[in-house]
Design a protein around this motif. Structure first.
Motif, PDB file in Angstrom:
ATOM      1  N   ALA A   1       7.516   0.725  -7.663  1.00  0.00           N
ATOM      2  CA  ALA A   1       6.207   0.934  -8.293  1.00  0.00           C
ATOM      3  C   ALA A   1       6.253   0.664  -9.796  1.00  0.00           C
ATOM      4  CB  ALA A   1       5.704   2.345  -8.040  1.00  0.00           C
ATOM      5  N   THR A   2       7.429   0.795 -10.408  1.00  0.00           N
ATOM      6  CA  THR A   2       7.556   0.524 -11.838  1.00  0.00           C
ATOM      7  C   THR A   2       7.540  -0.974 -12.132  1.00  0.00           C
ATOM      8  OG1 THR A   2       9.974   0.411 -11.877  1.00  0.00           O
ATOM      9  CG2 THR A   2       8.953   2.583 -12.192  1.00  0.00           C
TER      10      THR A   2
ATOM     11  N   GLN B   1       0.829  -1.203   0.000  1.00  0.00           N
ATOM     12  CA  GLN B   1       0.000   0.000   0.000  1.00  0.00           C
ATOM     13  C   GLN B   1       0.871   1.263   0.000  1.00  0.00           C
ATOM     14  OE1 GLN B   1      -2.920  -0.238   3.110  1.00  0.00           O
ATOM     15  NE2 GLN B   1      -3.682  -2.202   2.396  1.00  0.00           N
ATOM     16  N   SER B   2       1.793   1.312  -0.922  1.00  0.00           N
ATOM     17  CA  SER B   2       2.711   2.444  -1.133  1.00  0.00           C
ATOM     18  C   SER B   2       3.783   2.612  -0.061  1.00  0.00           C
ATOM     19  CB  SER B   2       1.944   3.751  -1.301  1.00  0.00           C
ATOM     20  OG  SER B   2       1.097   3.673  -2.421  1.00  0.00           O
TER      21      SER B   2
ATOM     22  N   ILE C   1      13.027   4.681  -3.738  1.00  0.00           N
ATOM     23  CA  ILE C   1      12.760   3.236  -3.693  1.00  0.00           C
ATOM     24  C   ILE C   1      11.296   2.967  -4.013  1.00  0.00           C
ATOM     25  CG2 ILE C   1      12.694   1.205  -2.186  1.00  0.00           C
ATOM     26  CD1 ILE C   1      15.151   2.516  -0.712  1.00  0.00           C
ATOM     27  N   GLN C   2      10.393   3.775  -3.454  1.00  0.00           N
ATOM     28  CA  GLN C   2       8.966   3.608  -3.751  1.00  0.00           C
ATOM     29  C   GLN C   2       8.718   3.734  -5.251  1.00  0.00           C
ATOM     30  OE1 GLN C   2       7.580   6.697  -1.094  1.00  0.00           O
ATOM     31  NE2 GLN C   2       6.478   5.196   0.153  1.00  0.00           N
ATOM     32  N   ALA C   3       9.292   4.757  -5.870  1.00  0.00           N
ATOM     33  CA  ALA C   3       9.101   4.966  -7.307  1.00  0.00           C
ATOM     34  C   ALA C   3       9.684   3.808  -8.108  1.00  0.00           C
ATOM     35  CB  ALA C   3       9.738   6.283  -7.733  1.00  0.00           C
TER      36      ALA C   3
END
Length: 73
Positions: free
Chosen positions: A63-64, A31-32, A58-60
């Motif tokens: 997310a890819t 959840q992000s 890291i999130q970005a």
């Protein structure tokens, strides 16, 4: 030789994440939120600090759907 999983040792995020994966660290998004699982003692204070400092990157990256161990030239 520098440990790329230590701060300042990695030339880029993908290399740093791949180095963590190589020592048994798993990272994923929940959840992000960045979550991790690692063998006991692997996540040093320095590695945890880098993880916190680079959280948005890291999130970005995660997310890819990119795989840390697969580096694209």
């Amino acid at each position: 030789m520098e440990d790329p999983s230590e701060p300042g040792g990695a030339p880029d995020l993908a290399t740093w994440l791949a180095s963590l994966e190589a020592i048994g660290v798993s990272l994923w998004l929940d959840q992000s939120e960045v979550r991790y699982r690692a063998p006991k003692g692997v996540m040093t204070p320095e590695r945890l600090a880098t993880l916190r400092e680079r959280r948005a990157e890291i999130q970005a990256f995660l997310a890819t759907g990119a795989e840390p161990g697969i580096l694209v030239p």
